[in-house]
Enzyme design. Structure first.
Site, mmCIF file in Angstrom:
data_model
loop_
_atom_site.group_PDB
_atom_site.id
_atom_site.type_symbol
_atom_site.label_atom_id
_atom_site.label_comp_id
_atom_site.label_asym_id
_atom_site.label_seq_id
_atom_site.Cartn_x
_atom_site.Cartn_y
_atom_site.Cartn_z
ATOM 1 N N ILE A 89 26.875 38.555 40.240
ATOM 2 C CA ILE A 89 27.959 38.927 41.138
ATOM 3 C C ILE A 89 27.745 40.362 41.665
ATOM 4 O O ILE A 89 28.159 40.691 42.784
ATOM 5 C CB ILE A 89 29.306 38.746 40.400
ATOM 6 C CG1 ILE A 89 30.453 38.574 41.374
ATOM 7 C CG2 ILE A 89 29.535 39.835 39.393
ATOM 8 C CD1 ILE A 89 31.717 38.066 40.705
ATOM 9 N N GLU A 90 27.054 41.184 40.880
ATOM 10 C CA GLU A 90 26.726 42.535 41.324
ATOM 11 C C GLU A 90 25.862 42.514 42.582
ATOM 12 O O GLU A 90 26.045 43.329 43.493
ATOM 13 C CB GLU A 90 25.991 43.298 40.215
ATOM 14 C CG GLU A 90 26.849 43.737 39.042
ATOM 15 C CD GLU A 90 26.998 42.690 37.949
ATOM 16 O OE1 GLU A 90 26.712 41.498 38.187
ATOM 17 O OE2 GLU A 90 27.423 43.082 36.848
ATOM 18 N N LYS A 109 35.553 35.865 39.844
ATOM 19 C CA LYS A 109 35.102 34.491 39.560
ATOM 20 C C LYS A 109 36.166 33.859 38.666
ATOM 21 O O LYS A 109 36.134 34.042 37.445
ATOM 22 C CB LYS A 109 33.760 34.521 38.813
ATOM 23 C CG LYS A 109 32.524 34.537 39.666
ATOM 24 C CD LYS A 109 31.272 34.667 38.811
ATOM 25 C CE LYS A 109 30.557 33.348 38.614
ATOM 26 N NZ LYS A 109 29.218 33.516 37.984
ATOM 27 N N GLU A 159 25.440 26.370 36.856
ATOM 28 C CA GLU A 159 26.045 27.086 37.990
ATOM 29 C C GLU A 159 25.207 26.975 39.266
ATOM 30 O O GLU A 159 25.719 27.222 40.360
ATOM 31 C CB GLU A 159 26.207 28.576 37.646
ATOM 32 C CG GLU A 159 27.214 28.849 36.555
ATOM 33 C CD GLU A 159 27.386 30.342 36.329
ATOM 34 O OE1 GLU A 159 26.489 30.961 35.748
ATOM 35 O OE2 GLU A 159 28.414 30.883 36.770
ATOM 36 N N TYR A 209 39.216 42.274 61.158
ATOM 37 C CA TYR A 209 39.184 41.685 59.807
ATOM 38 C C TYR A 209 38.861 40.195 59.828
ATOM 39 O O TYR A 209 38.341 39.667 58.851
ATOM 40 C CB TYR A 209 40.482 41.947 59.038
ATOM 41 C CG TYR A 209 41.766 41.686 59.800
ATOM 42 C CD1 TYR A 209 42.171 40.408 60.111
ATOM 43 C CD2 TYR A 209 42.571 42.746 60.194
ATOM 44 C CE1 TYR A 209 43.349 40.172 60.799
ATOM 45 C CE2 TYR A 209 43.741 42.536 60.888
ATOM 46 C CZ TYR A 209 44.126 41.244 61.199
ATOM 47 O OH TYR A 209 45.285 41.022 61.895
#
Ligand SMILES: Nc1nc2c(c(=O)[nH]1)N=C([C@H](O)[C@@H](O)CO)CN2
Length: 121
Positions: free
Chosen positions: A72-73, A98, A21, A53
């Protein structure tokens, strides 16, 4: 409470704990909700009174591509902190998916909610 949202913001970035990854960017999808009082923007018709936005989206893309986190946290927390500090919503909810991480699942990921009170220590 009023909300400004961004749905399915797609970003390709390096993220993940495994060696494979770290070598290639992979797709991520962001859903973002920011709560704030939109009355001022509605009455003034002035973008400066709103949470832009488009600007938030670009900042999320730039931060995600530069951070290269393992988890990802960590990415979710960094994005939430950036949005709270720069755009000052009352709260922000970030869901990051993901889609390619677990082949048997449509997507995996996390959702966090942070408020401006939670970053003042
Ligand atoms: N709670 C989490 N679990 C996992 C993460 C993560 O970031 N948070 N990451 C991985 C791997 O990087 C995975 O995406 C590869 O399949 C595993 N679990």
């Amino acid at each position: 409470m009023d909300k400004t949202f961004i749905r399915d913001l797609k970003v390709h970035a390096v993220i993940g704990v495994y060696d494979f990854e770290r070598k290639h960017a992979q797709p991520l999808s962001f859903d973002i909700e920011m709560t704030s009082d939109l009355t001022g923007a509605a009455q003034s018709d002035d973008l400066n009174q709103a949470i832009n936005y488009a600007a938030v989206s670009q900042d999320v893309i730039d931060l995600t591509k530069s951070l290269k986190p393992l988890l990802i946290e960590r990415l979710a927390d960094a994005v939430a902190t950036m949005i709270l500090e720069k755009y000052q919503p009352q709260s922000v909810t970030i869901r990051i998916s993901k889609p390619d991480a677990v082949p048997a699942a449509a997507a995996v990921g996390v959702e966090i909610t942070r408020s401006n009170r939670s970053i003042i220590s």
